[in-house]
Design an enzyme around this catalytic site. Structure first.
Site, PDB file in Angstrom:
ATOM      1  N   ASP A 154      -8.166  23.395   5.700  1.00 14.41           N
ATOM      2  CA  ASP A 154      -9.130  22.623   6.501  1.00 14.41           C
ATOM      3  C   ASP A 154      -8.611  21.222   6.799  1.00 14.41           C
ATOM      4  O   ASP A 154      -7.589  20.786   6.256  1.00 14.41           O
ATOM      5  CB  ASP A 154     -10.486  22.555   5.778  1.00 14.41           C
ATOM      6  CG  ASP A 154     -10.355  22.379   4.271  1.00 14.41           C
ATOM      7  OD1 ASP A 154      -9.323  21.829   3.828  1.00 14.41           O
ATOM      8  OD2 ASP A 154     -11.265  22.784   3.541  1.00 14.41           O
ATOM      9  N   ASP A 164     -21.000  23.741  -5.089  1.00  9.62           N
ATOM     10  CA  ASP A 164     -21.975  24.603  -4.414  1.00  9.62           C
ATOM     11  C   ASP A 164     -21.364  25.951  -4.026  1.00  9.62           C
ATOM     12  O   ASP A 164     -21.947  26.711  -3.258  1.00  9.62           O
ATOM     13  CB  ASP A 164     -22.548  23.900  -3.165  1.00  9.62           C
ATOM     14  CG  ASP A 164     -21.475  23.600  -2.119  1.00  9.62           C
ATOM     15  OD1 ASP A 164     -20.282  23.907  -2.353  1.00  9.62           O
ATOM     16  OD2 ASP A 164     -21.818  23.059  -1.045  1.00  9.62           O
ATOM     17  N   HIS A 202     -18.647  26.576  -2.295  1.00 12.14           N
ATOM     18  CA  HIS A 202     -17.964  26.726  -0.999  1.00 12.14           C
ATOM     19  C   HIS A 202     -16.474  26.961  -1.212  1.00 12.14           C
ATOM     20  O   HIS A 202     -15.882  26.435  -2.144  1.00 12.14           O
ATOM     21  CB  HIS A 202     -18.222  25.539  -0.063  1.00 12.14           C
ATOM     22  CG  HIS A 202     -17.599  24.239  -0.471  1.00 12.14           C
ATOM     23  ND1 HIS A 202     -18.212  23.021  -0.282  1.00 12.14           N
ATOM     24  CD2 HIS A 202     -16.407  23.948  -1.043  1.00 12.14           C
ATOM     25  CE1 HIS A 202     -17.423  22.060  -0.709  1.00 12.14           C
ATOM     26  NE2 HIS A 202     -16.324  22.587  -1.181  1.00 12.14           N
ATOM     27  N   GLU A 259     -19.514  26.195   3.901  1.00 13.51           N
ATOM     28  CA  GLU A 259     -20.669  25.718   3.152  1.00 13.51           C
ATOM     29  C   GLU A 259     -21.679  26.843   2.946  1.00 13.51           C
ATOM     30  O   GLU A 259     -21.598  27.880   3.610  1.00 13.51           O
ATOM     31  CB  GLU A 259     -21.313  24.563   3.935  1.00 13.51           C
ATOM     32  CG  GLU A 259     -20.375  23.392   4.215  1.00 13.51           C
ATOM     33  CD  GLU A 259     -20.057  22.552   2.979  1.00 13.51           C
ATOM     34  OE1 GLU A 259     -20.085  23.087   1.850  1.00 13.51           O
ATOM     35  OE2 GLU A 259     -19.761  21.348   3.148  1.00 13.51           O
TER      36      GLU A 259
END
Ligand code: PGA
Length: 276
Positions: free
Chosen positions: A72, A141, A143, A148
């Site tokens: 990313d 979380d 990801h 996400e």
């Protein structure tokens, strides 16, 4: 799935680096036969990169015939900004090894047409013959890359708006100033990583323990995108003790009991000195 549990961060980083090293050497890369590696940024892989650099400097490992694809990049952050993933990869890894910069692919978060940039990235991966080993980290979380919670598990490389949790976690890199943290990123999709022939996910620290639990002990769920890898035929999670805190004792005992098997993957540690 393999779950490799090491005592602490340093040992987990070293194990991961040894595994990557052995994968590359056993592949026997050469002119026209490139090993293709997917790579993450963040604090977690730093120890692993340090070890890989050490193997390279000792003459044990070359990246001459390795192509890399990063997961990313932020949108709108200048490429030479110290917190861009271009800067991160160059400073923490690429400038210390012998990779040809033309073979190190990172999404351009300043491209005039962001979706065209994402589509071209997917095409480059395909032209490289797919990814042999995709290394990733995860957020608390759950990801993977910037996929996400709620991201499609079939997603491809695209533009994503970052979750508030991610923006908060990344603020430490931007003087703790939320207004400076980019809110959008280009990211490979879960489907892009799923297409890799093998996936290795590094998870360290107690703050990731709940995410590891969600990743492996509960069902596949797009709210914890890393859980998608339950359906990948070759996934290896490398973690430290702290990351296992939310797992059942039974799970931890089972996988610790397999460490003698897992350790055969990194012992012996191959060297290109012996290959030549
Ligand atoms: P970290 O980030 O390695 O800095 O914890 C991982 C991630 O958010 O994917």
């Amino acid at each position: 799935m393999r779950l490799v549990i090491l005592d602490d961060y340093n040992l987990a980083s070293e194990w991961a680096a040894k595994y990557i090293c052995n994968c590359i050497i056993q592949f026997k890369p050469s002119q026209g036969r490139y090993f293709t590696l997917g790579l993450p940024t963040g604090s977690t892989p730093l120890g692993c990169y340090k070890k890989l650099i050490e193997y390279h400097k000792n003459g044990d490992l070359s990246f001459k015939y390795v192509k890399t694809f990063n997961m990313d990049e932020y949108v709108g952050l200048p490429r030479n900004h110290p917190e861009s993933y271009h800067s991160y990869m160059w400073n923490n890894f690429f400038k210390h090894i012998d990779i040809d910069p033309n073979n190190a692919h990172i999404l351009d978060g300043n491209a005039p047409d962001l979706q065209a940039e994402c589509d071209a990235f997917e095409k480059k991966i395909e032209e490289a013959g797919g990814i042999d080993l995709f290394v990733g980290g995860i957020g608390p979380d759950g990801h993977i890359a910037f996929n996400e919670p709620g991201s499609s598990l079939a997603s491809r490389t695209r533009l994503k708006t970052l979750a508030m949790d991610t923006i908060l976690a990344n603020a430490k890199y931007f003087d703790g100033d939320l207004s400076k943290v980019p809110t959008m990123a280009l990211t490979v999709g879960v489907g892009t990583v799923m297409d890799a022939r093998e996936v290795m996910i590094l998870i360290t620290g107690a703050h990731k323990a709940f995410a590891l639990y969600k990743a492996i002990e509960e069902g596949v769920n797009h709210m914890w995108t890393v859980s998608a890898f339950q359906q990948h035929p070759r996934t290896i999670f490398v973690c430290d003790e702290d990351a296992t805190l939310e797992l059942r004792v039974k799970t931890v005992k089972y996988f610790k009991g397999l460490m003698h098997v897992h350790n055969k993957l990194v012992d012996p540690l191959y060297s290109m000195k012996e290959e030549n």
